[in-house]
Design an enzyme around this catalytic site. Sequence first.
Site, PDB file in Angstrom:
ATOM      1  N   THR A  47      -0.933  -1.538   2.861  1.00 10.13           N
ATOM      2  CA  THR A  47      -1.389  -2.753   3.535  1.00 10.13           C
ATOM      3  C   THR A  47      -0.446  -3.145   4.659  1.00 10.13           C
ATOM      4  OG1 THR A  47      -2.316  -3.451   1.408  1.00 10.13           O
ATOM      5  CG2 THR A  47      -2.199  -5.120   3.127  1.00 10.13           C
ATOM      6  N   TYR A 135       2.758   5.448  -7.273  1.00 13.15           N
ATOM      7  CA  TYR A 135       1.551   4.906  -6.643  1.00 13.15           C
ATOM      8  C   TYR A 135       0.530   6.022  -6.505  1.00 13.15           C
ATOM      9  CZ  TYR A 135      -1.251   2.487  -3.017  1.00 13.15           C
ATOM     10  OH  TYR A 135      -2.263   1.907  -2.279  1.00 13.15           O
ATOM     11  N   LYS A 163       1.403   1.914  -9.935  1.00  8.50           N
ATOM     12  CA  LYS A 163       0.281   1.234  -9.299  1.00  8.50           C
ATOM     13  C   LYS A 163      -0.866   2.227  -9.322  1.00  8.50           C
ATOM     14  CE  LYS A 163      -1.348  -0.756  -4.944  1.00  8.50           C
ATOM     15  NZ  LYS A 163      -1.044  -1.044  -3.517  1.00  8.50           N
ATOM     16  N   ILE A 205      -1.232  -5.149  -8.194  1.00  7.25           N
ATOM     17  CA  ILE A 205      -0.616  -5.172  -6.867  1.00  7.25           C
ATOM     18  C   ILE A 205      -1.772  -5.341  -5.899  1.00  7.25           C
ATOM     19  CG2 ILE A 205       0.796  -3.928  -5.187  1.00  7.25           C
ATOM     20  CD1 ILE A 205       2.242  -2.601  -7.522  1.00  7.25           C
TER      21      ILE A 205
END
Length: 297
Positions: A47, A135, A163, A205
């Site tokens: 992001t 992740y 995540k 998250i």
Amino acid sequence: MKELGRLITAMVTPFKTDGTVDYAQAQKLALGLLDSGSDGLVVVGTTGESPTVTWEEEHALFAAVKSAVGNRGKVIAGTGANSTQEALENTLKAEKIGVDACLLVVPYYNKPTQEGLYLHFKTIAEATKLPCILYNVPSRTITHMNPETVIRLSQIPNIVGIKEASGKLDDIAQIINNVRPDFTVWSGNDSDTLPMLAMGSYGVISVASHLVGNQIKDMITSFVSGNTEHAAAIHRHLTPLIRSLFVVSNPIPIKYALNYLGFEVGGLRLPMTEADEKTAALIRESLRGYTIDLPIK
């Protein structure tokens, strides 16, 4: 690693009109997110436009956000790369800056084997004292990290969680059932937060928490305290907003939404482009149905 928090926001990176990083606005955003429900922040993850932020800018952002936040919340540095050596060096720099943890994405483009993934993360974790969060986001990396690899990595003491953004709930259940007891699983998709909580994950998250952090926090807290009906009602209420924030590639919609609402975060760096009018209109329409938790002024 539950002390990192149940609600962590994957922050956008604000840019000035000339395209340079707006560090002051990043600090303001970080504090606003903590004021609206977030326990911690991922700085320069997906992001945060990590592919187009330079290493020097990343390190300056880690330092700026950590300086602003202090002990009010946790700062998690996005230090991953598809080069093990680069990810290792970036992680060591983040450790020196003083962040609380690092987020390490599955290497993208070069398509490593599962053994390659294991050795990649093991090499980084053994070189740092930072808590490391894996992740898994195969929609972006192409390579999917199998549950068996995650379970194996969970035995490394400072690999503290994952995540999980694969959306593969069967795989996620296998992970939760077999990792060590203090290994933490966060949803990496806002739409999967409640389903994953029901399976035993710890939190999320999030991207949507830029706008509705208190409401997401209420959903999580309600579920954990046993008020599942209230949690489900919040989930259903937030679903249209969440859908609108992913109608095109993240972070295009969330940056448009923040700018539209009056919290200036600037544009995006190419090859990412700003929302076209069709996308913008859809987001504007979606926002009308929601109370915004982020302090705008």
